[in-house]
Design a protein around this motif. Structure first.
Motif, PDB file in Angstrom:
ATOM      1  N   ARG A  54       0.846  -1.212   0.000  1.00  0.00           N
ATOM      2  CA  ARG A  54       0.000   0.000   0.000  1.00  0.00           C
ATOM      3  C   ARG A  54       0.871   1.249   0.000  1.00  0.00           C
ATOM      4  NH1 ARG A  54      -5.017  -0.682  -0.478  1.00  0.00           N
ATOM      5  NH2 ARG A  54      -5.737  -2.741   0.064  1.00  0.00           N
ATOM      6  N   LEU A  57       2.197   1.851  -3.452  1.00  0.00           N
ATOM      7  CA  LEU A  57       1.157   2.272  -4.399  1.00  0.00           C
ATOM      8  C   LEU A  57       0.701   3.704  -4.143  1.00  0.00           C
ATOM      9  CD1 LEU A  57      -0.977  -0.997  -4.693  1.00  0.00           C
ATOM     10  CD2 LEU A  57       0.603  -0.041  -6.375  1.00  0.00           C
ATOM     11  N   SER A  58       0.873   4.168  -2.871  1.00  0.00           N
ATOM     12  CA  SER A  58       0.400   5.537  -2.626  1.00  0.00           C
ATOM     13  C   SER A  58       1.533   6.568  -2.683  1.00  0.00           C
ATOM     14  CB  SER A  58      -0.315   5.598  -1.279  1.00  0.00           C
ATOM     15  OG  SER A  58       0.553   5.121  -0.294  1.00  0.00           O
ATOM     16  N   LEU A 339       1.538  -6.426  -9.768  1.00  0.00           N
ATOM     17  CA  LEU A 339       1.794  -5.068 -10.253  1.00  0.00           C
ATOM     18  C   LEU A 339       3.289  -4.840 -10.223  1.00  0.00           C
ATOM     19  CD1 LEU A 339      -0.875  -3.092  -8.198  1.00  0.00           C
ATOM     20  CD2 LEU A 339      -1.094  -3.993 -10.517  1.00  0.00           C
ATOM     21  N   ARG A 341       6.394  -1.712 -10.132  1.00  0.00           N
ATOM     22  CA  ARG A 341       6.759  -0.300 -10.002  1.00  0.00           C
ATOM     23  C   ARG A 341       8.279  -0.174 -10.055  1.00  0.00           C
ATOM     24  NH1 ARG A 341       2.091   0.115 -10.747  1.00  0.00           N
ATOM     25  NH2 ARG A 341       0.554   1.401  -9.640  1.00  0.00           N
ATOM     26  N   GLY A 404      -5.694  -3.087  -7.598  1.00  0.00           N
ATOM     27  CA  GLY A 404      -4.542  -2.241  -7.270  1.00  0.00           C
ATOM     28  C   GLY A 404      -4.862  -1.380  -6.057  1.00  0.00           C
TER      29      GLY A 404
END
Ligand code: HEM
Length: 462
Positions: A54, A57-58, A339, A341, A404
């Protein structure tokens, strides 16, 4: 992977990670929940920790982005909103958001229902009044989700929408074999050479862009003449784009999206929304074929809410059992299984500083199946775990990521859930089904998690 793909799983076994991703399964088993591998020259850290996931993703765009080093398949898929970063992403997301807002999706409800009714009519004609039909439902469900996106995205230009879809598939089929090969730095320069392969791709792209530009220009003209076009995704998107252009006139040179931008976003609706939704519905049918008690519970609820009538928005929001079932399918068989990144500048995550260039693999499937986060029954099909909503379903908060998270969370999640609920409601209103004796339980990774040998069911009329 070849070895894993050659051995099916027993029916009712949802411990699919060792079969779907044998390599990462072994890495995590041998080296733990935070471990890394080399992908050619790129270090890739897999991070199986909901809280840290999390956090990543943020994080802001200057810290994490989608990876730059994409394969040809990645470049094809990561166009439009899903591939943009920074200001361009923020502008596009703001303009596209209204197209997926609930009040606008409500206007598109008849389009969803028309596509589903066609599928029901087709099966109704094929299935004998007394007795059963053995059918691989996957191609029909794929056709349904293509039809839904063509109708909801392009409304009156539905036929051209279907043609665009065929062209996208053609391009994907051309690109897919190249994406199976190992990544070699510099290799992608080959795409600029006039090889027969590149010429074919460019032909397909040109035809697709020509049709899309035609649809968009026709629509823009109608809007300038005062026609409302709020009943499909493209219409809402163009109106929102026009509004953005008017609001920021004089303030910024960079206002609104260009026609080329809109073309890319329309292609993305197909790519991001079709396959994901079709596998969700297909796995739901397979699992309801495996668990007839849940099929009966879902049907009872649907008949209670809608009777034999077409689904409406108010009723959809009251489907509790159906929602629990869809969440459990998204947990066990998440269409987007991981996912990725890339770190843009040195950033600390969980007490470790990661330098620029490191990529993170956030393994949704593995997190969804972990007993530490979901309890001892993590690998069992138990929709009742969602009876009190998502937040109470897992032992550790925030371990459910099918769409996501953070600002880039799936823009189409309401769209998908509406489509899946309507599709399932209409199917269960008309048919009952069970697994066919020829069904082989073999989930595998093919861009999404697919049933390797199809979804053979035995369907009967109610
Ligand atoms: C079961 C169905 C679906 C699943 C599981 C799913 C999953 C996801 C996930 C996990 C992401 C985040 C990707 C990331 O952060 O790297 C995403 C983003 C996105 N999805 Fe979906 N999706 C589904 C359906 C749809 C539909 C129906 C549409 C559109 C018609 C759609 C359009 C998008 C777009 C445009 C993004 C990019 C958002 C952004 O970067 O701001 N998706 N989706």
């Amino acid at each position: 992977m070849e070895d894993a793909r050659s051995r099916p799983l027993p029916l009712h076994c949802h411990d699919i990670a060792p079969r779907v991703f044998p390599f990462f399964h072994n890495i995590i088993k041998d080296y733990g929940k935070i471990s890394f591998t080399w992908l050619g020259p790129i270090p890739r850290v897999s991070l199986m920790e909901p809280k840290l996931m999390r956090e990543i993703l943020s994080k802001k765009f200057d810290q994490f982005t989608k990876p730059k080093s994409l394969t040809p398949l990645g470049k094809f898929i990561f166009q439009g909103l899903v591939g943009h970063e920074g200001e361009k992403w923020a502008k596009h997301r703001k303009i596209i958001n209204p197209a997926f807002a609930l009040e606008n999706l409500k206007i598109m409800l008849p389009a969803f229902c028309i596509s589903c009714a066609e599928l029901i009519r087709k099966w109704d004609m094929m299935i004998p009044d007394e007795g059963y039909l053995e059918l691989d439902v996957l191609p029909d469900i794929q056709n349904l989700t293509q039809d839904v996106i063509s109708r909801t995205a392009f409304g009156s230009s539905y036929e051209e929408g279907r043609r665009i879809f065929q062209l996208l598939i053609e391009k994907l089929q051309l690109i897919l074999p190249t994406s199976q090969s190992a990544y070699i730095p510099g290799f992608r320069l080959i795409r600029f050479l006039p090889t027969p392969f590149n010429k074919k791709i460019s032909q397909v792209e040109k035809e697709m862009d020509r049709i899309l530009k035609g649809i968009i220009e026709k629509r823009q003209k109608a809007m300038r003449m005062g026609e409302s076009s709020k009943n499909d995704l493209l219409g809402v998107l163009l109106e929102s784009n026009m509004k953005d252009g008017e609001e920021s006139q004089g303030k910024s040179k960079n206002s609104g999206m260009t026609t080329e931008d809109v073309v890319e976003e329309c292609k993305l609706f197909y790519l991001a929304g079709q396959e994901t939704t079709s596998v969700l519905l297909t796995w739901t049918m397979i699992l309801l074929g495996m668990y007839p008690n849940w099929q009966a519970k879902a049907r009872e609820e649907i008949l209670q809410v809608f009777g034999k009538n077409k689904p409406d928005m108010d009723g959809l929001s009251r489907l509790k059992i159906v929602t629990m079932i869809l969440y459990e399918v998204l947990r066990l068989y998440p269409p987007a299984s991981s996912l990725v990144r890339e770190v843009r500048k040195t950033t600390e995550v969980g007490g470790i500083a990661y330098p620029a260039g490191v990529t993170f693999l956030l393994p949704i499937l593995f997190i969804h199946h972990d007993t530490e986060f979901w309890g001892e029954d993590a690998k069992e099909f138990k929709p009742e775990r969602f009876a009190e909503g998502i937040s109470k379903a897992s032992k550790v908060a925030g371990a459910f990521f099918p769409f996501g998270g953070g600002p880039r969370i799936c823009i189409g999640q309401n769209f998908t859930l509406i489509e899946a609920k309507i599709g399932l409601s209409m199917i269960l209103q008309h048919f009952s089904f069970e697994l066919s004796a020829s069904y082989i339980h073999a989930p595998c990774f093919d861009f999404t998690i697919q049933p390797q040998h199809g979804a053979q069911l035995r369907l009967g009329k109610l």
